[in-house]
Design a protein around this motif. Structure first.
Motif, PDB file in Angstrom:
ATOM      1  N   GLU A 169       0.843  -1.204   0.000  1.00 42.91           N
ATOM      2  CA  GLU A 169       0.000   0.000   0.000  1.00 42.91           C
ATOM      3  C   GLU A 169       0.871   1.244   0.000  1.00 42.91           C
ATOM      4  O   GLU A 169       2.036   1.211   0.394  1.00 42.91           O
ATOM      5  CB  GLU A 169      -0.965   0.010   1.191  1.00 42.91           C
ATOM      6  N   ASP A 170       0.269   2.323  -0.489  1.00 39.04           N
ATOM      7  CA  ASP A 170       0.976   3.596  -0.526  1.00 39.04           C
ATOM      8  C   ASP A 170      -0.071   4.703  -0.471  1.00 39.04           C
ATOM      9  O   ASP A 170      -1.148   4.576  -1.070  1.00 39.04           O
ATOM     10  CB  ASP A 170       1.797   3.701  -1.819  1.00 39.04           C
ATOM     11  N   ALA A 171       0.259   5.759   0.243  1.00 39.85           N
ATOM     12  CA  ALA A 171      -0.716   6.838   0.435  1.00 39.85           C
ATOM     13  C   ALA A 171      -0.946   7.613  -0.859  1.00 39.85           C
ATOM     14  O   ALA A 171      -2.017   8.201  -1.052  1.00 39.85           O
ATOM     15  CB  ALA A 171      -0.235   7.761   1.542  1.00 39.85           C
ATOM     16  N   VAL A 172       0.034   7.617  -1.749  1.00 43.19           N
ATOM     17  CA  VAL A 172      -0.046   8.476  -2.933  1.00 43.19           C
ATOM     18  C   VAL A 172      -0.155   7.684  -4.239  1.00 43.19           C
ATOM     19  O   VAL A 172      -1.042   7.920  -5.057  1.00 43.19           O
ATOM     20  CB  VAL A 172       1.214   9.397  -2.996  1.00 43.19           C
ATOM     21  N   ASP A 173       0.776   6.744  -4.394  1.00 44.07           N
ATOM     22  CA  ASP A 173       0.902   6.081  -5.696  1.00 44.07           C
ATOM     23  C   ASP A 173       0.169   4.749  -5.772  1.00 44.07           C
ATOM     24  O   ASP A 173      -0.141   4.126  -4.759  1.00 44.07           O
ATOM     25  CB  ASP A 173       2.386   5.842  -6.000  1.00 44.07           C
ATOM     26  N   LYS A 174      -0.005   4.332  -7.011  1.00 40.23           N
ATOM     27  CA  LYS A 174      -0.546   3.007  -7.271  1.00 40.23           C
ATOM     28  C   LYS A 174       0.508   1.969  -6.848  1.00 40.23           C
ATOM     29  O   LYS A 174       1.708   2.212  -7.040  1.00 40.23           O
ATOM     30  CB  LYS A 174      -0.783   2.907  -8.783  1.00 40.23           C
ATOM     31  N   VAL A 175       0.072   0.861  -6.278  1.00 37.20           N
ATOM     32  CA  VAL A 175       1.023  -0.187  -5.884  1.00 37.20           C
ATOM     33  C   VAL A 175       0.770  -1.449  -6.708  1.00 37.20           C
ATOM     34  O   VAL A 175      -0.301  -1.604  -7.299  1.00 37.20           O
ATOM     35  CB  VAL A 175       0.922  -0.517  -4.364  1.00 37.20           C
ATOM     36  N   VAL A 176       1.778  -2.315  -6.732  1.00 42.52           N
ATOM     37  CA  VAL A 176       1.664  -3.525  -7.562  1.00 42.52           C
ATOM     38  C   VAL A 176       0.473  -4.404  -7.173  1.00 42.52           C
ATOM     39  O   VAL A 176      -0.117  -5.059  -8.032  1.00 42.52           O
ATOM     40  CB  VAL A 176       2.983  -4.353  -7.545  1.00 42.52           C
ATOM     41  N   ILE A 177       0.110  -4.385  -5.897  1.00 41.28           N
ATOM     42  CA  ILE A 177      -1.021  -5.212  -5.440  1.00 41.28           C
ATOM     43  C   ILE A 177      -2.330  -4.755  -6.114  1.00 41.28           C
ATOM     44  O   ILE A 177      -3.232  -5.551  -6.344  1.00 41.28           O
ATOM     45  CB  ILE A 177      -1.140  -5.163  -3.891  1.00 41.28           C
ATOM     46  N   ASP A 178      -2.400  -3.462  -6.452  1.00 36.49           N
ATOM     47  CA  ASP A 178      -3.613  -2.953  -7.124  1.00 36.49           C
ATOM     48  C   ASP A 178      -3.830  -3.625  -8.484  1.00 36.49           C
ATOM     49  O   ASP A 178      -4.923  -3.562  -9.044  1.00 36.49           O
ATOM     50  CB  ASP A 178      -3.497  -1.431  -7.364  1.00 36.49           C
ATOM     51  N   LEU A 179      -2.765  -4.228  -9.029  1.00 35.21           N
ATOM     52  CA  LEU A 179      -2.884  -4.846 -10.358  1.00 35.21           C
ATOM     53  C   LEU A 179      -3.409  -6.282 -10.293  1.00 35.21           C
ATOM     54  O   LEU A 179      -3.643  -6.908 -11.323  1.00 35.21           O
ATOM     55  CB  LEU A 179      -1.517  -4.843 -11.058  1.00 35.21           C
ATOM     56  N   LEU A 180      -3.577  -6.793  -9.076  1.00 34.36           N
ATOM     57  CA  LEU A 180      -3.981  -8.202  -8.939  1.00 34.36           C
ATOM     58  C   LEU A 180      -5.497  -8.375  -8.935  1.00 34.36           C
ATOM     59  O   LEU A 180      -6.231  -7.511  -8.447  1.00 34.36           O
ATOM     60  CB  LEU A 180      -3.418  -8.786  -7.641  1.00 34.36           C
ATOM     61  N   ALA A 181      -5.923  -9.513  -9.448  1.00 31.03           N
ATOM     62  CA  ALA A 181      -7.351  -9.873  -9.435  1.00 31.03           C
ATOM     63  C   ALA A 181      -7.739 -10.279  -8.009  1.00 31.03           C
ATOM     64  O   ALA A 181      -6.884 -10.766  -7.253  1.00 31.03           O
ATOM     65  CB  ALA A 181      -7.578 -11.030 -10.393  1.00 31.03           C
ATOM     66  N   PRO A 182      -9.018 -10.107  -7.642  1.00 36.73           N
ATOM     67  CA  PRO A 182      -9.446 -10.467  -6.274  1.00 36.73           C
ATOM     68  C   PRO A 182      -9.065 -11.896  -5.889  1.00 36.73           C
ATOM     69  O   PRO A 182      -8.694 -12.150  -4.752  1.00 36.73           O
ATOM     70  CB  PRO A 182     -10.968 -10.308  -6.330  1.00 36.73           C
ATOM     71  N   GLU A 183      -9.128 -12.824  -6.850  1.00 40.00           N
ATOM     72  CA  GLU A 183      -8.824 -14.222  -6.515  1.00 40.00           C
ATOM     73  C   GLU A 183      -7.358 -14.407  -6.093  1.00 40.00           C
ATOM     74  O   GLU A 183      -7.016 -15.410  -5.460  1.00 40.00           O
ATOM     75  CB  GLU A 183      -9.165 -15.140  -7.698  1.00 40.00           C
ATOM     76  N   HIS A 184      -6.497 -13.483  -6.486  1.00 39.92           N
ATOM     77  CA  HIS A 184      -5.092 -13.563  -6.055  1.00 39.92           C
ATOM     78  C   HIS A 184      -4.839 -12.675  -4.838  1.00 39.92           C
ATOM     79  O   HIS A 184      -4.064 -13.015  -3.958  1.00 39.92           O
ATOM     80  CB  HIS A 184      -4.166 -13.162  -7.214  1.00 39.92           C
ATOM     81  N   LYS A 185      -5.537 -11.529  -4.804  1.00 40.98           N
ATOM     82  CA  LYS A 185      -5.381 -10.606  -3.659  1.00 40.98           C
ATOM     83  C   LYS A 185      -5.763 -11.276  -2.351  1.00 40.98           C
ATOM     84  O   LYS A 185      -5.218 -10.990  -1.300  1.00 40.98           O
ATOM     85  CB  LYS A 185      -6.306  -9.398  -3.861  1.00 40.98           C
ATOM     86  N   THR A 186      -6.726 -12.180  -2.425  1.00 39.48           N
ATOM     87  CA  THR A 186      -7.224 -12.821  -1.208  1.00 39.48           C
ATOM     88  C   THR A 186      -6.133 -13.558  -0.437  1.00 39.48           C
ATOM     89  O   THR A 186      -6.213 -13.731   0.771  1.00 39.48           O
ATOM     90  CB  THR A 186      -8.406 -13.763  -1.537  1.00 39.48           C
ATOM     91  N   PHE A 187      -5.070 -13.955  -1.144  1.00 40.03           N
ATOM     92  CA  PHE A 187      -3.954 -14.654  -0.491  1.00 40.03           C
ATOM     93  C   PHE A 187      -2.996 -13.684   0.207  1.00 40.03           C
ATOM     94  O   PHE A 187      -2.034 -14.101   0.834  1.00 40.03           O
ATOM     95  CB  PHE A 187      -3.177 -15.486  -1.527  1.00 40.03           C
ATOM     96  N   GLU A 188      -3.248 -12.409   0.037  1.00 40.71           N
ATOM     97  CA  GLU A 188      -2.417 -11.361   0.644  1.00 40.71           C
ATOM     98  C   GLU A 188      -0.938 -11.483   0.294  1.00 40.71           C
ATOM     99  O   GLU A 188      -0.065 -11.532   1.171  1.00 40.71           O
ATOM    100  CB  GLU A 188      -2.620 -11.331   2.166  1.00 40.71           C
TER     101      GLU A 188
END
Ligand code: URA
Length: 246
Positions: free
Chosen positions: A82-101
């Motif tokens: 996460e980042d207060a200003v910029d886009k982060v690489v995690i934002d590029l992931l689909a929910p099915e992958h984000k769920t694994f944190e």
């Protein structure tokens, strides 16, 4: 969650992305979940996540604890969760992958592109990042100015950076040399802005930087900037093998 442990059904389903515990309770209560052929109505029953046959709406789940992703990181994106200003690489992931944190294994600068491993396997990340392991990382770069044989020798011998640190020997290959040179460089450590600072130490500026390899893992050329895919079993095994004591 190990293979030898029984776990609550709701925990198992939550881990692989079926919703919150509360949502899962409702799914289970509605009779949509089947364990070894039997409808189960209680979300707190214990199951063997790897051994039991668990179905949700008739679809068999495949349980796994860890996820391993290879991303072609785009410029303008931060290697962080996460980042207060910029886009982060995690934002590029689909929910099915984000769920694994998952989290990025190491950092690439905001303007650097290329191979970024993301996983939720802390042990593997630790092994790959351990300074003692000297995991090689290879970069392709465009350099303002002529890169010479002398530079290759300096890189081979280790370079004193702006803070007085002497880098480990690295391998610099000149692909083309001119007003703007193209090179490939392999380093065995990961200091802050290392490649840029190494070139700064020989009076040159990196204008484009892309990581193409990390340990045994090669950037998949099929991945466009911002795209990612799961690692194959062979790639995962290679990463673990690369870290075994020799
Ligand atoms: N070296 C750098 O200077 N930047 C990166 O992103 C990676 C290595």
């Amino acid at each position: 969650m190990g293979e030898k442990e029984r776990q609550r059904l709701d925990k198992v389903l939550a881990h692989i992305g079926y919703g919150t515990r509360k949502e899962i309770k409702q799914i289970v209560k509605a009779g949509r979940v089947n364990v070894n052929g039997q409808v189960v109505k209680q979300a707190d029953v214990h199951v063997w996540p790897y051994k039991d046959s668990i179905e949700v709406d008739g679809k068999q789940i495949i349980y796994r604890e860890y996820i391993y992703l290879m991303m072609n990181k785009p410029p303008g994106c931060i290697s962080a969760t996460e980042d207060a200003v910029d886009k982060v690489v995690i934002d590029l992931l689909a929910p099915e992958h984000k769920t694994f944190e998952p989290f990025p294994v190491g950092r690439l600068d905001k303007d650097t592109e290329g191979l970024l491993l993301l996983t939720n396997d802390g042990k593997l990340a630790h092994m790959l990042l351990s300074p003692k392991k000297h995991v090689p990382k290879t970069y392709f770069a465009q350099i303002a100015g002529e890169v010479t044989e002398k530079d290759c020798e300096v890189f081979r011998n280790g370079i004193i950076l702006d803070d007085g640190y002497r880098t480990l020997p690295s391998e610099l290959i000149v692909l083309s040399s001119g007003l703007c040179s193209e090179i490939e460089v392999t380093i065995y450590e990961g200091k802050f802005h290392q490649i840029k600072r190494m070139f700064a130490a020989v009076g040159k500026r990196v204008v484009y930087l892309k990581r193409v390899k990390m340990g045994p893992l090669k950037l998949d050329i099929q991945l466009d900037l911002g795209q990612y895919r799961e690692l194959s079993n062979e790639e995962i095994a290679a990463l673990f093998n690369a870290n075994k004591p020799k």
